[in-house]
Design a protein around this motif. Sequence first.
Motif, PDB file in Angstrom:
ATOM      1  N   ALA A   1       0.689  -1.090   0.012  1.00 19.50           N
ATOM      2  CA  ALA A   1      -0.060   0.165  -0.089  1.00 19.50           C
ATOM      3  C   ALA A   1       0.855   1.234  -0.008  1.00 19.50           C
ATOM      4  O   ALA A   1       0.611   2.263  -0.687  1.00 19.50           O
TER       5      ALA A   1
ATOM      6  N   TRP B   1      -1.465   3.883  -1.497  1.00 18.66           N
ATOM      7  CA  TRP B   1      -2.982   3.631  -1.450  1.00 18.66           C
ATOM      8  C   TRP B   1      -3.193   3.478   0.231  1.00 18.66           C
ATOM      9  O   TRP B   1      -2.337   3.233   0.941  1.00 18.66           O
ATOM     10  N   GLN B   2      -4.518   3.550   0.447  1.00 20.94           N
ATOM     11  CA  GLN B   2      -4.989   2.962   1.825  1.00 20.94           C
ATOM     12  C   GLN B   2      -4.707   1.478   1.962  1.00 20.94           C
ATOM     13  O   GLN B   2      -4.901   0.660   0.886  1.00 20.94           O
TER      14      GLN B   2
ATOM     15  N   SER C   1      -6.263  -0.354   3.352  1.00 20.76           N
ATOM     16  CA  SER C   1      -7.698  -1.320   3.495  1.00 20.76           C
ATOM     17  C   SER C   1      -8.162  -1.599   1.950  1.00 20.76           C
ATOM     18  O   SER C   1      -8.701  -2.375   1.583  1.00 20.76           O
ATOM     19  N   LYS C   2      -7.457  -0.810   1.106  1.00 22.90           N
ATOM     20  CA  LYS C   2      -7.782  -0.930  -0.552  1.00 22.90           C
ATOM     21  C   LYS C   2      -7.020  -2.073  -0.787  1.00 22.90           C
ATOM     22  O   LYS C   2      -7.607  -3.180  -1.616  1.00 22.90           O
TER      23      LYS C   2
ATOM     24  N   ARG D   1      -9.094  -5.030   0.829  1.00 25.92           N
ATOM     25  CA  ARG D   1     -10.433  -5.126  -0.051  1.00 25.92           C
ATOM     26  C   ARG D   1     -10.108  -5.919  -1.546  1.00 25.92           C
ATOM     27  O   ARG D   1     -10.898  -6.808  -1.890  1.00 25.92           O
ATOM     28  N   LEU D   2      -9.237  -5.798  -2.077  1.00 26.90           N
ATOM     29  CA  LEU D   2      -8.983  -6.107  -3.364  1.00 26.90           C
ATOM     30  C   LEU D   2      -8.509  -7.484  -3.215  1.00 26.90           C
ATOM     31  O   LEU D   2      -8.913  -8.530  -4.025  1.00 26.90           O
TER      32      LEU D   2
ATOM     33  N   GLN E   1     -13.630  -5.772  -3.228  1.00 27.84           N
ATOM     34  CA  GLN E   1     -13.750  -4.648  -4.261  1.00 27.84           C
ATOM     35  C   GLN E   1     -13.164  -5.144  -5.667  1.00 27.84           C
ATOM     36  O   GLN E   1     -12.469  -5.983  -5.895  1.00 27.84           O
TER      37      GLN E   1
ATOM     38  N   ALA F   1     -11.149  -4.525  -8.726  1.00 29.51           N
ATOM     39  CA  ALA F   1     -10.052  -3.702  -9.444  1.00 29.51           C
ATOM     40  C   ALA F   1     -10.317  -3.088 -10.762  1.00 29.51           C
ATOM     41  O   ALA F   1     -11.047  -3.572 -11.330  1.00 29.51           O
TER      42      ALA F   1
ATOM     43  N   ASP G   1      -5.564  -0.279 -11.502  1.00 30.11           N
ATOM     44  CA  ASP G   1      -5.148  -0.918 -10.339  1.00 30.11           C
ATOM     45  C   ASP G   1      -4.293  -2.151 -10.749  1.00 30.11           C
ATOM     46  O   ASP G   1      -3.141  -2.284  -9.970  1.00 30.11           O
TER      47      ASP G   1
ATOM     48  N   TRP H   1      -0.342  -2.427  -9.540  1.00 29.16           N
ATOM     49  CA  TRP H   1       0.047  -3.717  -8.907  1.00 29.16           C
ATOM     50  C   TRP H   1       1.167  -4.599  -9.241  1.00 29.16           C
ATOM     51  O   TRP H   1       2.120  -4.836  -8.652  1.00 29.16           O
TER      52      TRP H   1
END
Length: 281
Positions: free
Chosen positions: A32, A37-38, A40-41, A44-45, A50, A52, A56, A60
């Motif tokens: 992150a 990024w946060q 949490s993102k 979630r991914l 969440q 992507a 994203d 990554w």
Amino acid sequence: MSSTDFQNARVALGARLRELREETGLTGKGLAERLGWQRSKVSRLETGKQTASEADLDAWAVAVGAPGQAGDLKSRLRGLESQQRSWRRQLAAGHRPVQDRYVVEYQRTATMRGYEATVVPGLFQTPDYARHLLLQNAVLMRSPRDTDEAVAGRMRRQGVLYEAGKLFRVLIWEGALHALICPQDVMRGQLDRLVGLIGMSTVELGIVPFGSRLPMTPKHGFWIFDEERVIVETINTELAYDSAEDLALYARVWDGLHGVAAYGPQAHRLIARARAQLQTS
């Protein structure tokens, strides 16, 4: 694609993202920070909570030092909507719409590699053989019985066999030549049809014989379209894969079976043997 199918595919994409991260030794927090990024993102991914974006996935892949994986990740993302199609939903209006879709898909395809273990492929079926299969499936799936229209659609699909520039490399396990899913006279006609395909410029028909030493034990049939996507049919679902890893896997399976298959006169003899057993049984 149902919400459950979509979520399962999204979780699978997340698992692949997590695998790529772990291969680098990065923690979720470390990745992150690298991406800006946060935390949490990332979580979630990776857990499939969440969806992507393509941006994203590009970021990554670069962040974990595997930019070459971006294409595969984006293929998986596109597959979220198309990877699984329930037969129950597809056949709600009968078999004819499905056959019409196949006609278009086959017309768009230049080269195809396929394998079937229990049935003669639709591309090679006679109308009578196809009718029995479609009727059986309509009973099983409790779908509308538009059998005549569906048979006509399946026959239209076979027009691609006579188009210049096409190539259909098809493997059939010998057991499919003996699976009596129809009256014997219908099966005899179907086997004669297979003999007639041997030697066609657009067809390479191979029979995987009984007793051959198999390099692997494939659990189902599959079709590779233009080396771009794989279609697999299960009892309740049609699956579509287009990731590089999946394409390479199914290609290896096909190549292994091709290596033990009989072609030309040898394939003819195996078909003739199956026909002779019908005549004496």
